[in-house]
Enzyme design. Structure first.
Site, PDB file in Angstrom:
ATOM      1  N   ASP A 283       0.930  -1.190  -0.126  1.00  0.00           N
ATOM      2  CA  ASP A 283       0.032  -0.088  -0.029  1.00  0.00           C
ATOM      3  C   ASP A 283       0.800   1.276   0.112  1.00  0.00           C
ATOM      4  O   ASP A 283       2.022   1.241   0.615  1.00  0.00           O
ATOM      5  CB  ASP A 283      -0.866   0.072   1.259  1.00  0.00           C
ATOM      6  CG  ASP A 283      -2.114   1.107   1.288  1.00  0.00           C
ATOM      7  OD1 ASP A 283      -2.818   1.114   0.194  1.00  0.00           O
ATOM      8  OD2 ASP A 283      -1.900   1.951   1.996  1.00  0.00           O
ATOM      9  N   GLU A 330       1.049  -0.522  -5.367  1.00  0.00           N
ATOM     10  CA  GLU A 330      -0.133   0.366  -5.253  1.00  0.00           C
ATOM     11  C   GLU A 330       0.335   1.929  -5.600  1.00  0.00           C
ATOM     12  O   GLU A 330       1.129   2.486  -4.592  1.00  0.00           O
ATOM     13  CB  GLU A 330      -0.779   0.411  -3.736  1.00  0.00           C
ATOM     14  CG  GLU A 330      -1.964   1.271  -3.848  1.00  0.00           C
ATOM     15  CD  GLU A 330      -1.911   2.780  -3.428  1.00  0.00           C
ATOM     16  OE1 GLU A 330      -2.239   3.381  -4.366  1.00  0.00           O
ATOM     17  OE2 GLU A 330      -1.487   2.828  -2.405  1.00  0.00           O
ATOM     18  N   ASP A 383     -11.042   1.305  -0.441  1.00  0.00           N
ATOM     19  CA  ASP A 383     -11.351   2.807   0.008  1.00  0.00           C
ATOM     20  C   ASP A 383     -12.223   3.483  -0.904  1.00  0.00           C
ATOM     21  O   ASP A 383     -12.677   4.560  -0.681  1.00  0.00           O
ATOM     22  CB  ASP A 383     -10.023   3.569  -0.281  1.00  0.00           C
ATOM     23  CG  ASP A 383      -8.844   3.491   0.931  1.00  0.00           C
ATOM     24  OD1 ASP A 383      -9.655   2.956   2.014  1.00  0.00           O
ATOM     25  OD2 ASP A 383      -7.768   3.419   0.896  1.00  0.00           O
TER      26      ASP A 383
END
Length: 482
Positions: A283, A330, A383
């Protein structure tokens, strides 16, 4: 390269009557469903323990597993619990407060029986994992003795680890048992999935929480003041998700120190992740190229500075030490050229999110006809809103733009299916669809709203996915992703 498809579905979202998903019967049924559907990837969110706010991205440990996922019914079958000792819940969204106050009491009952005659491999597990487990178990024991308060509020002798900690040995043993049981159950499930041809895609948050064993046990790795408070914190400037930016509050790594120590901590962390997962999605990967630094006393992320990250030097070490692990970068958000250059240099696939594609630009990188092969394509991530919820919330102009871009003028309730099929048809080698989008669920099934506290990470499925295997398999066959 091989074309494949998978699903994003966190363990917490699996159905059972224990208040939160686990490594039990439903998890194995979910693997069977994936195999029947022709899907070969199961992506989960971080499996680490959750803390304040229930987010798996703010954990007391970057390595340990979440005790909530230990399957209670497996403990009953193994004689460590009686049925009457385990609470039952109606299937619904996770009530983290209820689970928190019940679950550890239940697990302590199991521990009291386990420790009387632990299996031989328990000592082996503790010895093999002592390099992280001893500190973690002690940290959790100390937190319990301080009413779960953050370590930087403890007495100086505990903050700075100068006290005699021997009296916490029994309390720490409970947390070693939890990790033993977590590892045992998770690795059995992972092996079952691998045996069905399904790889696990895990998620690694780039940062760790300030109130974590990593910062407490090795503060030199982080940019802290002499009193161990944070000098600066992590976040991102204003973006699609927030006009004020996102103030995460995590401490920033001391990359100079990490470089001097051969990135040993990162090698350890990645090695542990590769025990849990076959593929690791990192991430906020951009933070390795350049990262946003916000003064610790700021209340939003509007004002900060960009600093250079470790770049390829870190991944040269990881590749050499760990034989080029499978990593997904990401790489979302507004990226500087140094980030794009690092992604290219590593060769890792980046991410494409279809919900970001509709700005009227026919060459938008996120639109499915513009993908290259080396990427992982999603309708949205954890998200984002669900695809149906996102589309239903658009104003009339934006909805018309999406329809014109897609050439789709049908019922809005079918939009998740439309975008899923477009992604399957794309050049992307890998497509991963959130389970909510396979099920065409509305906003109420959203997993997380960034920069908000409370009500997130709670969605659970009632196993509706069992009826979707045939249609998903047909899609995988049609677009050569079986």
């Amino acid at each position: 390269m091989e074309r494949k498809a998978g699903v994003l579905m966190h363990i917490s979202s699996l159905p059972n009557n224990r208040g939160i998903g686990s490594f039990g019967k439903s998890a194995y049924e979910f693997v069977d469903f994936l195999a029947e559907s022709g899907l070969s990837l199961w992506q989960v969110l971080p499996l680490c323990p959750t803390s304040y706010g229930d987010s798996p991205y703010q954990s007391p440990s970057a390595v340990a597993g979440n005790p909530y996922f230990i399957d209670i019914d497996t403990l009953i079958e193994n004689g460590l619990l009686k049925k009457t000792e385990a609470s039952e819940y109606e299937l619904g969204n996770v009530d983290y407060a209820a689970v928190y106050f019940e679950r550890f009491n239940t697990l302590r009952k199991a521990f009291s029986r386990f420790i009387k005659a632990p299996p031989d491999d328990y000592e082996i597990f503790k010895k093999e994992n002592a390099f992280w487990l001893d500190d973690y178990a002690l940290f959790m024991a100390l937190k319990e003795s301080h009413d779960m308060q953050a370590w930087y509020t403890w007495e100086p002798e505990y903050m700075h680890r100068t006290a005699n900690m021997n009296k916490f040995g029994k309390a720490a043993e409970f947390h070693k048992f939890l990790q033993y049981e977590f590892f045992r159950q998770w690795l059995a499930l992972k092996n079952y999935a691998n045996g069905k041809g399904i790889k696990i895609v895990g998620d690694m948050p780039i940062y760790v929480a300030h109130d974590s064993v990593e910062v407490w046990s090795n503060p030199k790795q982080f940019l802290l003041n002499p009193d161990l408070t944070k000098k600066v914190v992590a976040g991102v400037p204003p973006d699609y998700f927030s006009a004020d930016g996102q103030l995460w509050g995590n401490p920033i790594y001391d990359w100079d120190y990490m470089r001097e120590t051969g990135y040993e901590w990162w090698v350890m962390r990645m090695r542990m992740a590769l025990k849990f997962y076959d593929v690791v999605r990192i991430d906020h990967f951009r933070g390795f190229a350049d990262y946003y630094v916000i003064p610790a006393d700021h209340t939003d992320a509007k004002h900060g500075e960009w600093h250079n990250g470790p770049g390829m030097s870190l991944f040269d070490v990881i590749n050499e030490r760990l034989s080029h692990p499978a990593i997904i970068a990401e790489d979302l958000g507004e990226l500087h050229e140094c980030v794009r250059e690092l992604v290219r240099e590593t060769g890792y696939p980046g991410m494409k999110v279809m919900q970001f594609a509709f700005d009227g630009n026919p060459y938008n990188d996120f639109y499915y006809t513009n993908y290259n092969e080396n990427c992982v394509a999603y309708p949205g991530t954890h998200d984002n809103d669900t695809t149906r919820g996102w589309f239903e919330a658009l104003n009339e102009n934006d909805e018309n733009l999406v329809r014109r871009t897609l050439g789709y003028y049908g019922d809005c309730s079918d939009i998740a299916d439309v975008i899923t099929e477009r992604l399957f048809s794309s050049r992307a080698n890998t497509v991963i669809i959130p389970m909510q989008d396979f099920l065409n669920l509305p906003t109420s099934a959203r997993m997380n709203i960034p920069s908000t506290l409370g009500g997130n990470w709670a969605w659970r499925s009632a196993a509706e996915w069992k009826n979707k295997a045939a249609s998903i398999r047909a899609l995988a066959e049609k677009y050569d992703r079986l």
